[in-house]
Design an enzyme around this catalytic site. Structure first.
Site, mmCIF file in Angstrom:
data_model
loop_
_atom_site.group_PDB
_atom_site.id
_atom_site.type_symbol
_atom_site.label_atom_id
_atom_site.label_comp_id
_atom_site.label_asym_id
_atom_site.label_seq_id
_atom_site.Cartn_x
_atom_site.Cartn_y
_atom_site.Cartn_z
ATOM 1 N N ASP A 47 -49.129 37.455 -8.346
ATOM 2 C CA ASP A 47 -49.688 38.720 -7.889
ATOM 3 C C ASP A 47 -50.384 39.438 -9.045
ATOM 4 O OD1 ASP A 47 -48.712 38.363 -5.322
ATOM 5 O OD2 ASP A 47 -46.819 39.401 -5.755
ATOM 6 N N TYR A 75 -38.345 33.407 -13.412
ATOM 7 C CA TYR A 75 -38.962 34.726 -13.553
ATOM 8 C C TYR A 75 -37.985 35.689 -14.218
ATOM 9 C CZ TYR A 75 -42.131 33.101 -9.826
ATOM 10 O OH TYR A 75 -43.030 32.389 -9.058
ATOM 11 N N ASP A 89 -43.434 46.003 -3.707
ATOM 12 C CA ASP A 89 -43.635 46.169 -5.145
ATOM 13 C C ASP A 89 -44.395 47.478 -5.363
ATOM 14 O OD1 ASP A 89 -46.264 45.641 -4.446
ATOM 15 O OD2 ASP A 89 -46.445 43.803 -5.619
ATOM 16 N N ARG A 181 -40.645 39.538 -4.647
ATOM 17 C CA ARG A 181 -40.723 40.856 -3.992
ATOM 18 C C ARG A 181 -39.768 40.934 -2.811
ATOM 19 N NH1 ARG A 181 -46.236 41.565 -1.847
ATOM 20 N NH2 ARG A 181 -46.615 39.352 -2.242
#
Length: 236
Positions: A47, A75, A89, A181
């Site tokens: 993203d 992540y 988000d 997310r």
């Protein structure tokens, strides 16, 4: 010595790129393409608000992209509790604010543990998934969001690394198709106070690590300059 002087992008190379926050994955490909001067593609979207590792392949190596996409991802980032957002988000404004003062560290650890293993996850409406030929995020931005079907995936590790409420810092190792997310949103549901993804960085794809990646903008400029020098020499 310039390590890229010996690269043969036409016959295939693999590039590890550190995508900066604010760039789309397409931005990375577009800016590198002018310097690579060959067919190029990436193995997994990040993203625009996220940063971190992207794998790019050139020439015939683009056929390996699906192999990279199937690899486990890692992540790190942070989740903000006490509110939600339509995009899960910071792309959209927080709403549904809820008092989180009663949430304990033990509850947070337990919620993260409950989201580890094989789970069903609903992708966010603000995603690139197609619905009747249209991108879901385009429908969502027009106020026509539709709930997507849940997908089975694996959260191999969901480690809470630090708690500074309203922020919860984490490290996640997960399978292909995971939306961090959505994981943040699900954590908020487990805690009963809502949550959204505040910050995200992809640190690993399979055995490829962010620490070995090139800065996207610096590399793009360098490769483009190389191409200009090569063309100038050919014209002499």
């Amino acid at each position: 010595m310039d390590p890229f002087r010996d690269f043969d992008f036409q016959n295939g190379e693999i590039l590890l790129i550190d995508k900066p926050r604010g760039w789309s994955s397409f931005d990375v490909v577009r800016k590198l393409k002018r310097g690579v001067n060959a067919k190029i593609g990436h193995a997994g979207t990040l993203d625009p608000l996220a940063s971190g590792l992207m794998i790019l392949a050139t020439g015939p190596f683009t056929r390996k992209i699906s192999d990279f996409q199937d690899m486990v991802k890692e992540y790190t980032g942070s989740i903000c509790i006490g509110a939600t957002t339509p995009s899960f988000d910071r792309e959209t404004e927080p709403e549904d604010f809820t008092d989180f003062s009663g949430i304990t560290d033990d509850e947070i650890y337990a919620a993260a543990k409950s989201l580890t293993g094989i789970i069903l996850q609903v992708p966010p409406a603000y995603s690139a998934i197609k619905i009747d030929g249209k991108r879901s995020y385009n429908l969502a931005r027009k106020g026509k969001a539709r709930e997507l079907k849940a997908r089975e995936l694996e959260i191999k590790e969901f480690e809470i690394t630090k708690i500074e409420l309203p922020l919860i810092f984490f490290r996640v190792v997960c399978s292909k198709g995971t939306y961090i997310r959505s994981l943040a949103n699900d954590l908020g549901k487990k805690l009963g106070v809502g949550a959204y993804l505040y910050d995200l960085c992809r640190t690993r794809i399979g055995e490829y690590k962010l620490e070995n990646a090139w800065q996207a903008d610096a590399l793009a400029d360098h490769l483009y300059q190389m191409q200009r020098e090569k063309q100038a020499n050919e014209n002499i």
